[in-house]
Design an enzyme around this catalytic site. Sequence first.
Site, PDB file in Angstrom:
ATOM      1  N   HIS A 374     -11.096 -33.496 -70.763  1.00  0.00           N
ATOM      2  CA  HIS A 374     -10.609 -32.231 -70.199  1.00  0.00           C
ATOM      3  C   HIS A 374     -11.084 -31.958 -68.778  1.00  0.00           C
ATOM      4  O   HIS A 374     -10.883 -30.845 -68.278  1.00  0.00           O
ATOM      5  CB  HIS A 374     -11.038 -31.048 -71.065  1.00  0.00           C
ATOM      6  CG  HIS A 374     -10.437 -31.022 -72.428  1.00  0.00           C
ATOM      7  ND1 HIS A 374      -9.276 -30.339 -72.719  1.00  0.00           N
ATOM      8  CD2 HIS A 374     -10.827 -31.610 -73.573  1.00  0.00           C
ATOM      9  CE1 HIS A 374      -8.988 -30.491 -74.000  1.00  0.00           C
ATOM     10  NE2 HIS A 374      -9.914 -31.260 -74.543  1.00  0.00           N
ATOM     11  N   LYS A 567      -9.499 -15.826 -65.473  1.00  0.00           N
ATOM     12  CA  LYS A 567      -9.966 -17.114 -66.002  1.00  0.00           C
ATOM     13  C   LYS A 567     -11.471 -17.158 -65.766  1.00  0.00           C
ATOM     14  O   LYS A 567     -12.011 -16.268 -65.083  1.00  0.00           O
ATOM     15  CB  LYS A 567      -9.271 -18.281 -65.299  1.00  0.00           C
ATOM     16  CG  LYS A 567      -9.303 -18.226 -63.757  1.00  0.00           C
ATOM     17  CD  LYS A 567      -8.505 -19.378 -63.146  1.00  0.00           C
ATOM     18  CE  LYS A 567      -7.015 -19.119 -62.991  1.00  0.00           C
ATOM     19  NZ  LYS A 567      -6.181 -20.082 -63.679  1.00  0.00           N
ATOM     20  N   ARG A 568     -12.176 -18.149 -66.304  1.00  0.00           N
ATOM     21  CA  ARG A 568     -13.605 -18.258 -66.016  1.00  0.00           C
ATOM     22  C   ARG A 568     -13.827 -18.283 -64.502  1.00  0.00           C
ATOM     23  O   ARG A 568     -13.008 -18.812 -63.745  1.00  0.00           O
ATOM     24  CB  ARG A 568     -14.174 -19.524 -66.674  1.00  0.00           C
ATOM     25  CG  ARG A 568     -14.276 -19.427 -68.180  1.00  0.00           C
ATOM     26  CD  ARG A 568     -15.212 -18.301 -68.605  1.00  0.00           C
ATOM     27  NE  ARG A 568     -16.586 -18.633 -68.296  1.00  0.00           N
ATOM     28  CZ  ARG A 568     -17.504 -18.985 -69.189  1.00  0.00           C
ATOM     29  NH1 ARG A 568     -17.202 -18.990 -70.479  1.00  0.00           N
ATOM     30  NH2 ARG A 568     -18.726 -19.275 -68.826  1.00  0.00           N
ATOM     31  N   LYS A 573     -12.153 -23.035 -59.208  1.00  0.00           N
ATOM     32  CA  LYS A 573     -10.963 -22.224 -59.479  1.00  0.00           C
ATOM     33  C   LYS A 573     -10.657 -21.270 -58.323  1.00  0.00           C
ATOM     34  O   LYS A 573      -9.606 -20.651 -58.270  1.00  0.00           O
ATOM     35  CB  LYS A 573     -11.132 -21.447 -60.788  1.00  0.00           C
ATOM     36  CG  LYS A 573     -11.237 -22.334 -62.036  1.00  0.00           C
ATOM     37  CD  LYS A 573     -11.450 -21.507 -63.291  1.00  0.00           C
ATOM     38  CE  LYS A 573     -11.795 -22.315 -64.533  1.00  0.00           C
ATOM     39  NZ  LYS A 573     -10.628 -22.966 -65.177  1.00  0.00           N
ATOM     40  N   THR A 678      -3.938 -23.544 -68.679  1.00  0.00           N
ATOM     41  CA  THR A 678      -2.966 -23.181 -69.708  1.00  0.00           C
ATOM     42  C   THR A 678      -2.507 -21.740 -69.509  1.00  0.00           C
ATOM     43  O   THR A 678      -1.428 -21.369 -69.963  1.00  0.00           O
ATOM     44  CB  THR A 678      -3.562 -23.347 -71.122  1.00  0.00           C
ATOM     45  OG1 THR A 678      -4.890 -22.822 -71.131  1.00  0.00           O
ATOM     46  CG2 THR A 678      -3.593 -24.799 -71.527  1.00  0.00           C
ATOM     47  N   LYS A 682       1.140 -19.349 -69.866  1.00  0.00           N
ATOM     48  CA  LYS A 682       1.254 -18.036 -70.505  1.00  0.00           C
ATOM     49  C   LYS A 682       1.918 -17.027 -69.571  1.00  0.00           C
ATOM     50  O   LYS A 682       2.761 -16.227 -69.991  1.00  0.00           O
ATOM     51  CB  LYS A 682      -0.136 -17.520 -70.920  1.00  0.00           C
ATOM     52  CG  LYS A 682      -0.759 -18.348 -72.042  1.00  0.00           C
ATOM     53  CD  LYS A 682      -2.262 -18.117 -72.210  1.00  0.00           C
ATOM     54  CE  LYS A 682      -2.861 -19.285 -73.009  1.00  0.00           C
ATOM     55  NZ  LYS A 682      -4.333 -19.338 -72.977  1.00  0.00           N
TER      56      LYS A 682
END
Length: 833
Positions: A374, A567-568, A573, A678, A682
């Site tokens: 991952h 998100k985290r 990110k 992911t 969504k």
Amino acid sequence: VEASIPEPQRAAWSRNQIQSFTDKDGFEKEVVRHVETTLARSMFNCDESAAYSATSLAFRDRLIKDWNKTQQRQTYRDTKRVYYLSLEFLMGRALDNAMLNVGLKDAAKGGLADLGFRIEDIIGQEHDAALGNGGLGRLAACFLDSLASLNYPAWGYGLRYRYGIFKQEIIDGYQVEVPDYWLDFNPWEFPRHDVTVDIQFFGHVSKTTKDDGKTAAIWEGGEIVQAVAYDVPIPGYDTPTTNNLRLWSSKASGGEFDFQKFNNGDYESSVAEQQRAETISAVLYPNDNLERGKELRLKQQYFWVAASLYDIVRRFKKSKRGWNEFADQVAIQLNDTHPTLAIVELQRILLDIEGLEWDVAWDIVTKTFGYTNHTVLPEALEKWPVGLVQYLLPRHLQIIYDINLYFLQTVEKAFPKDRDMLTRVSIIEESQPKMVRMAHLAIVGSHKVNGVAELHSDLIKTTIFKDFVEVYGPDKFTNVTNGITPRRWLHQANPRLSELIASKCGGNGFLKDLTQLNRLEAHAKDAAFRREWAEIKYANKVRLAKHIKNVTGVTVNPAALFDVQVKRIHEYKRQQLNIFGVIHRYLTLKGMSVEERKKQLPRVSVFGGKAAPGYWMAKQIIHLINAVGSVINKDEEIGDLLKVIFLEDYNVSKAEMICPASDLSEHISTAGTEASGTSNMKFVLNGGLIIGTCDGANIEITREIGESNIFLFGNLAEDVEDLRHAHNYGSHSIDSDLEKVFGTIESGTFGTPHDFSAMIAAVRHHGDYYLVSDDFHSYMETHRLVDESYRNQDEWVSKCITSVARMGFFSSDRCINEYADGIWNVEPLVVQE
Ligand code: GPU
């Protein structure tokens, strides 16, 4: 006991089982019964919490029947089963999902209304089951939903943490972690005090000579901890299949107390031992994409893996088949390297306990396992010090060394005299101290290795696992692009949109075959349909606006463009890129005349996400977002034109409210760093557009929905290495607009500049590893395009509808079918009702 009950008797019992409710009245009766008997309360003081409990118990009763039948069917048919081993299952709430999957939500809604409750309030009583960090854990939960919905005989295996991911509070703009004690009342789990496994740690290995003259290893001594099973039913959508998620809880093996010690007056130490054993399953490690090498974490991994394998082998043995059939009956998927010890444990069982030859055993092992990677981030790749493994699991270390020996011998044959190759692929890293490389062990012990999106699967083949492609050839490596369950992420999260879609797609069939969404495409140009669509989006934004008002006190305008990044929190990110962009937008607005400002599009920037408690920089990012928000949100000159919101404690149930309310969501990781993502799926599925980089699944989303329906920006993965090199060894000039942002922060506009100096220095002076400056200009330009595009609402809404119509590929059902075909070789078990 089981065998002593005659079959006719058993059959009669199951025929005469109390029938579950099938309508509103039946549901009400069950709720009243549970309130008055199970909960021992009177209907006169039945509050929302009691109504939640009773409703859950009523649905649970229904699930249990399907669950039992599913287990019976799977045992009777005895086809190949899939075991999904994951240290994380981020399930969220269970009640709403159970109601929808069973198909009796309307009955419950009516029944609760009769009793004086609103169903939303009752659903809202449930505490999220948050046994995961982020994407990896939520993926496991989506997979369970798809496995059951597609009727695969499948089990999830995990740990029953007493504390899931911490609850996040924001105090004075800083993250504060609060323990998440979630087991107060959990109607969705069933303790199986009769299903226990003794797990051994420490001790030593001795050799013994068997009758046939061969030597065998015996692992003895050390300490024993008991694993107790807790089962959670996983209902499939619109099918009676209800699979099992088995979570292990640790306890001292001696029962409640060590009575010896107790009687000797050493009460305290007997309790201490109890507590030490329970520590193993006490808490989820709160790191995402990061491994910290803690001894307790390794204990958790072995505890869970050993209990699960014992259970799997026990079930296989009941079928009385020979070991040569094991891999035809059992497929085990490793969710990242966390369960890699399962490979070693199965080899140990076959070799030491079942007495198979090494090669025979190893052949079974490699045919059984598949490994999903991952991430390519080096800090997330698990390595354990050899000394720690030796101390905790002495026999396993020997087996790891033997696996490595045989593996390196084959490599040596294929690449004679290539010492470097041997060093690079070895399972043991010859460092100080020596380390066991879990990813290498996982690759060597599996028959397939997959990444989670095309770019990611290509990257692992060309970077971190390049040598293994040479050793094994390319066919061992494959891609399975992630997916999400449309049941939770569309039908449950966005019921009105789901209903509107159903009205154009010929009913709810799209929830089981998401490609049917393509029937929507024809309606993208239908003005009346677009109006209905836009009206639903607006209503979802109103709901989020209310929530924002409730929890932050800030009023946001639902007509503004809602721009969301949840998100985290992680440097890769790039929430820092987003907040720097927000500051730039603020400066631009401040520089405008009143007249000019009037022409601007109002925006709400929403952030949410947890930082790992030990990740200092991520916490600084949260602080900056809050500091910026507290200045901008009370700037009267700006008003509705810009609001900045940080929503605390982002989790699955909040995601279900946030995704349907977004116009634009941000998936802006440095190219090549986000394996898939992911939430991107969504948000698009809920009729929002994306601003994003060419990274992870964004690339495939673009391919499916079309380039004109996504706002891509930034450098490409193939250029990242050169850019980083240039930062460090060439000249590194910072984007001038970004410099203005830094200047504003440094002038104290958002509080003490010192608080944010490390974030700025990371870009200016420490090589800007995540390419924030390189991508800033293109990011801001692309935001301008977003504004322009949003002004034309007809076109914007058409883009949204077209995108949804083309999202069929991203169902986790497609994804699970690919695993089943390409990796597990399992078939669904058709249910004949
Ligand atoms: N992921 Br490794 C996590 O959520 N946690 C981890 O520790 C690791 C990976 C995520 C990836 O970051 C994300 O890109 C991916 O979509 C998700 O796993 C599921 O594959």
